[in-house]
Motif scaffolding. Structure first.
Motif, PDB file in Angstrom:
ATOM      1  N   GLN A   1      52.370  63.620 109.800  1.00  0.00           N
ATOM      2  CA  GLN A   1      51.130  64.161 109.695  1.00  0.00           C
ATOM      3  C   GLN A   1      51.050  65.040 108.575  1.00  0.00           C
ATOM      4  N   ALA A   2      52.357  65.441 108.018  1.00  0.00           N
ATOM      5  CA  ALA A   2      52.373  66.627 106.946  1.00  0.00           C
ATOM      6  C   ALA A   2      52.252  65.948 105.678  1.00  0.00           C
ATOM      7  N   HIS A   3      51.373  66.726 104.915  1.00  0.00           N
ATOM      8  CA  HIS A   3      50.930  66.010 103.621  1.00  0.00           C
ATOM      9  C   HIS A   3      51.235  67.208 102.686  1.00  0.00           C
TER      10      HIS A   3
ATOM     11  N   SER B   1      54.920  65.014 114.012  1.00  0.00           N
ATOM     12  CA  SER B   1      54.593  65.980 113.128  1.00  0.00           C
ATOM     13  C   SER B   1      54.863  65.782 111.660  1.00  0.00           C
TER      14      SER B   1
ATOM     15  N   TRP C   1      57.503  71.178 106.228  1.00  0.00           N
ATOM     16  CA  TRP C   1      58.317  70.129 106.013  1.00  0.00           C
ATOM     17  C   TRP C   1      58.673  70.110 104.588  1.00  0.00           C
TER      18      TRP C   1
ATOM     19  N   GLY D   1      57.872  76.493 110.310  1.00  0.00           N
ATOM     20  CA  GLY D   1      56.672  75.997 111.339  1.00  0.00           C
ATOM     21  C   GLY D   1      56.142  77.261 112.073  1.00  0.00           C
TER      22      GLY D   1
ATOM     23  N   ASN E   1      52.838  71.100 111.612  1.00  0.00           N
ATOM     24  CA  ASN E   1      52.486  69.934 111.307  1.00  0.00           C
ATOM     25  C   ASN E   1      52.224  70.202 109.895  1.00  0.00           C
ATOM     26  N   THR E   2      52.316  71.131 109.200  1.00  0.00           N
ATOM     27  CA  THR E   2      51.941  71.248 107.809  1.00  0.00           C
ATOM     28  C   THR E   2      52.965  70.849 106.838  1.00  0.00           C
ATOM     29  N   GLY E   3      52.452  70.463 105.600  1.00  0.00           N
ATOM     30  CA  GLY E   3      53.324  69.911 104.408  1.00  0.00           C
ATOM     31  C   GLY E   3      54.124  71.257 104.028  1.00  0.00           C
TER      32      GLY E   3
ATOM     33  N   HIS F   1      62.736  73.547 109.567  1.00  0.00           N
ATOM     34  CA  HIS F   1      61.406  73.279 110.207  1.00  0.00           C
ATOM     35  C   HIS F   1      60.971  74.368 111.047  1.00  0.00           C
TER      36      HIS F   1
END
Length: 421
Positions: free
Chosen positions: A146-148, A143, A38, A27, A33-35, A23
């Motif tokens: 929030q990841a989608h 974090s 992750w 990152g 915090n992005t999908g 990550h």
């Protein structure tokens, strides 16, 4: 599922540590915090695990092939000792020991992945519940929540409620669409992988119960994954879809480079190899040389596909060597053509009814002519014997006055001594 995952909680710390390290890498590129950061971390975890499991995968391939080869012998043992289960088990174990086959080897990759799979499930469940776990502290937990991925949070499931989806910042419709698509892809990749194994990399000349079992698993496994998939978080679906795609690609490589003897894949592989040898006049690549070496070492035990390959080389003027190379040999093509002509008996052309009748008439005529000639010869001999019989005895004596009398020697006679006159 949570109870099972808790059994593998001892491995959650290394799994969470690996995810966090990846990550940090992704990152820095896509944002913490992005999908993508992750999601790619989970994909990288899968790739790392599968690379470590390559030796087990090789054992799985060898075990599967050995099981296919041993099926006729196993069936004979079952029929021979069908009334003695203990003796049957002993003979089976003896057969496995002699051939170095382990029936559980085909399950080793799945069994080895299970701890990581359930550990990841445990980590994602903790993220969904808002609990820190392993090396994932509170900032990393926030974090991850929030990841989608395409609008679906990593820790949400298909069967979750609208309230839970909204708590993670998503709508239930988006969650179910994304999870449904991933479940379908996961099941389809599992089905295609198993179907590829059954249709291309199995010796179709050997019909055994093992093949029927594999065919059943080809349909059962995708259904199992589809049913279980509705209870998997999105992150676990990413994990399982990635490992299915890896398995499919890895299996395609093995089938293309080292197919099962007697299978459709071997026929295609040797066809490509024959074209390459004809085009370049040599065998290129160590893998291909090893394949030819194995075929040559089999001798008369080659299957039909391998004999077809050796025949194809001979017709093109090549002879396979024991070290896996080929040499040009014009005599090889001639010898192969002669042996092939001797083995193949050409059937006579079928004649029409008129031709058969004409041939029969000609044969009858030739037989009649032969009989007539023989009759004439016999008549001539008979006439000659009658002429000889009708001649007087004196004529014979006058004609051959010097002929010796019966009992005397032939040839000129010495004059008698004067005293004996």
């Amino acid at each position: 599922m949570d109870t099972i995952a808790s059994l593998f909680s001892f491995i959650t710390w290394p799994v969470s540590w690996v995810i966090v390290q990846f990550h940090r890498l992704y990152g820095a590129v896509f944002g913490a915090n992005t999908g993508w950061a992750w999601g790619l971390s989970i994909v990288s975890l899968v790739v790392l695990i599968r690379i470590c499991l390559i030796p087990l995968f090789v054992k799985q391939i060898k075990s599967t092939r050995n099981m296919q080869v041993l099926q006729p012998k196993m069936k004979a043992i079952q029929e021979r000792y069908k009334n003695d289960r203990q003796r049957q088990s002993e003979e089976m174990m003896k057969l496995y020991k002699e051939t170095g086959t382990n029936p559980l080897s085909s399950c080793l990759p799945i069994l080895a992945q299970s701890p990581f799979f359930f550990a990841l499930y445990h980590v994602l469940s903790a993220i969904a519940s808002g609990k820190t776990i392993g090396v994932i502290d509170q900032p990393l937990l926030d974090s991850a929540r929030q990841a989608h991925i395409f609008g679906a949070p990593l820790a949400v499931k298909f069967m979750d409620t609208e309230a839970k989806a909204q708590a993670l910042g998503a709508s239930l419709t988006d969650v179910r669409v994304v999870t449904a698509v991933m479940i379908v892809l996961m099941s389809a990749s599992q089905f295609f992988t198993q179907r590829q194994l059954m249709t291309k990399n199995v010796d179709l000349t050997v019909k055994t119960p093992y093949m029927q079992q594999q065919k059943m698993l080809m349909y059962i496994f995708p259904l199992i994954f589809a049913v279980m998939g509705i209870n998997f978080p999105v992150g676990v679906l990413v994990y399982w879809l990635t490992t299915n795609v890896w398995t499919m690609g890895q299996q395609m490589y093995v089938i293309n480079q080292n197919p099962t003897p007697g299978s459709k894949a071997q026929d295609q592989y040797l066809g490509r190899l024959l074209k390459s040898v004809i085009a370049h006049g040599e065998v290129r690549g160590r893998t291909r040389r090893n394949m030819i070496k194995r075929i040559v070492s089999k001798g008369p035990d080659r299957n039909d596909i391998e004999r077809k390959f050796i025949t194809g080389l001979a017709k093109q003027g090549f002879a396979a060597q024991e070290d896996g190379t080929v040499i040009r040999s014009d005599s090889a093509a001639l010898a192969e053509d002669e042996s092939g002509a001797a083995q193949r008996r050409q059937q006579p052309k079928r004649q029409t009814k008129a031709q058969r009748q004409t041939g029969t008439a000609q044969q009858a005529g030739s037989r009649a002519g032969t009989s007539h000639a023989r009759a004439k010869t016999t008549q001539k001999k008979s006439d000659a014997s009658q002429d000889d019989t009708s001649k007087p005895a004196g004529s014979t004596a006058s004609g051959s006055s010097r002929q010796a009398k019966s009992g005397q020697r032939k040839g000129p006679q010495r004059p008698k001594h004067p005293s004996k006159k």
